[in-house]
Scaffold this active site. Structure first.
Site, short mmCIF file in Angstrom:
data_model
loop_
_atom_site.label_atom_id
_atom_site.label_comp_id
_atom_site.label_asym_id
_atom_site.label_seq_id
_atom_site.Cartn_x
_atom_site.Cartn_y
_atom_site.Cartn_z
N ARG A 16 49.15 53.65 27.55
CA ARG A 16 49.72 53.50 28.89
C ARG A 16 48.71 53.00 29.92
O ARG A 16 49.09 52.59 31.01
CB ARG A 16 50.34 54.83 29.36
CG ARG A 16 51.72 55.10 28.76
CD ARG A 16 52.30 56.39 29.29
NE ARG A 16 51.76 57.55 28.58
CZ ARG A 16 52.00 58.82 28.92
NH1 ARG A 16 52.74 59.08 29.98
NH2 ARG A 16 51.47 59.80 28.23
N GLN A 72 38.92 61.31 13.34
CA GLN A 72 40.33 61.47 12.96
C GLN A 72 40.86 60.08 12.63
O GLN A 72 41.24 59.33 13.51
CB GLN A 72 41.15 62.11 14.09
CG GLN A 72 42.58 62.41 13.70
CD GLN A 72 43.45 62.84 14.88
OE1 GLN A 72 43.12 62.52 16.03
NE2 GLN A 72 44.54 63.53 14.60
#
Length: 461
Positions: A16, A72
């Protein structure tokens, strides 16, 4: 021995923000937002910090430098992200704070109070919460009739009744470290997003008979995460307000704090006055009893005591005691202004030292130069320092007077007590005490105007 640890989540890219830059690297008051969080953790006294990186991890690691990281590779939710720290922290005794790299507004005092409350409660986990007017889109804190925390439910998974709750999750948790990694192994991804939610650990621990606590911050603004440019602007405003307040408590006057922009880390001495429109960035240090602004912009500038700077731009420059700069001056890198010197309007200084008490008052360019003390540089003077290939140096001795509209063609040296006649182009060294006149002799052509008019009239026929 039990310690305190922190897991900082920074694996998601943050789409965003509409940016090629990783979300947590967008700056707030001169520092990446994640650096604000790391600095707060360090000030609070956490022993180790593990940063969970994923998308564009190279950006984050290059910016933050030497830190403790865990990767991750696939983003499967917040709980999954914390699991990546298990090899590093899973065996440790103590407390682990889990927080996000996009929550830079959290204060040191809030974390300290949260730690104290957690230890006093005997809880397995404490969640930082806030009560807000409009909780839309945020995880709700669900309590029982006695006020005990039961669970955290996300907006998409909440019932109509649960969505009325105004106490929200900050995504900042303080766990008993061993219980954290135990609970992570018990949760699933059976939810609307198909992700492993870190808040589900609370329900696991509660079912096993452990106490779940909540610490409510007194400033709901500080738990606001940053997901887009509008929230980034709000965070800038909040932290800028805190920076100004700290300086004011230390004796600095801000005429209009809301219209003054000070980076974290800038130092300002007591009794200095900062006028509106001033921007102070980087490693800027300002002494005591200065007047800065209005509308001045400093980057990595050192200002000594008693200096006045108005409507000017300074970058990587030094200004010594009691000097004045501006209005509308431009001090570029390696400009060094001596004690009591004056740099006036529309003057540009670059890689030059101006001696004590010297004046460059109007419309001049002084580059690659060494100007002694007590020198007067007249209006429109230029050090001609560049020959198209190399830069050359101009040296002006003490107590020299350079007349208006003079060009000093480097390399050139003017001695002490020299006078340079106005309009001169000096390209040879001038000895001490001499007058340099370097201009053509004036010739008056009488009747020229009449002859020119006749010639122009003839051309029109």
């Amino acid at each position: 021995m039990a310690g305190t640890y922190a897991v900082v989540l920074a694996a998601g890219m943050g789409t965003r923000m509409k940016s090629k830059k990783h979300k947590v690297l967008h700056e707030i008051c001169g520092k990446p937002m994640i650096q604000h969080m790391l600095d707060t953790l360090t000030a609070t006294g956490f022993d180790r910090k593990v940063i969970i990186v994923g998308a564009s991890k190279e950006q984050v690691m290059e910016t933050l430098g030497e830190q403790e990281y865990a990767v991750q590779a696939e983003q499967l939710g917040t709980a999954h992200a914390v699991m990546m720290a298990q090899d590093k922290l899973g065996h440790e005794e103590g407390l682990t704070l889990v927080c996000a790299g996009d929550t830079p507004i959290i204060r040191q005092e809030t974390l300290e109070r949260m730690l104290d409350a957690h230890k006093a409660s005997g809880a397995a986990v404490t969640v930082l919460t806030a009560v807000v007017e409009n909780p839309f889109g945020l995880g709700r804190i669900i309590r029982d009739a006695e006020g005990n925390v039961l669970r955290i439910v996300e907006e998409k998974d909440a019932s109509e009744e649960e969505r009325k709750v105004r106490e929200i999750n900050s995504s900042v948790f303080l766990y008993d470290n061993k219980l954290l990694f135990h609970a992570l192994g018990q949760i699933d991804n059976n939810n609307a997003q198909g992700e492993y939610y870190l808040p589900d650990c609370l329900e696991v621990l509660r079912r096993e008979g452990h106490k779940v606590n909540a610490f409510v911050t007194d400033d709901p603004r500080e738990i606001q995460g940053i997901n887009d440019r509008a929230q980034l602007a709000i965070a800038n405003e909040i932290i800028r307000e805190r920076i100004a307040l700290t300086h004011m408590k230390n004796g600095v006057t801000f005429i209009d704090p809301k219209n003054t922009y000070i980076d974290a880390g800038v130092e300002i001495g007591a009794d200095t006055v900062i006028w509106p429109g001033t921007v102070l960035q980087g490693a800027t240090v300002i002494g005591a009893e200065c007047t800065i602004g209005p509308n001045s912009h400093f980057v990595n500038v050192t200002i000594h005591d008693g200096v006045t700077v108005k409507h000017s731009v300074l970058t990587d420059a030094v200004v010594e005691n009691d000097a004045t700069v501006g209005p509308f001056a431009y001090l570029r890198p390696k400009a060094h202004i001596g004690v009591g010197a004056k740099i006036g309007d529309f003057v540009e200084i670059k890689n030059a030292k101006i001696g004590a008490g010297s004046k460059v008052s109007h419309l001049s360019y002084i580059g690659d130069a060494e100007v002694g003390s007590g020198v007067n540089v007249g209006c429109g003077t230029i050090t001609v320092n560049y020959d198209g290939v190399n830069k050359h140096k101009t040296i002006i001795g003490d107590n020299t007077f350079v007349g208006c509209n003079s060009n000093l063609v480097a390399p050139v040296t003017l001695g002490q007590n020299v006078y340079v006649a106005a309009g001169s182009t000096v390209n040879k060294d001038v000895p001490d005490g001499a007058l340099a006149i370097a201009r053509e002799r004036q010739v008056n052509k009488e009747g020229y105007t009449e002859k020119l008019a006749a010639r122009l009239k003839q051309q029109k026929r």
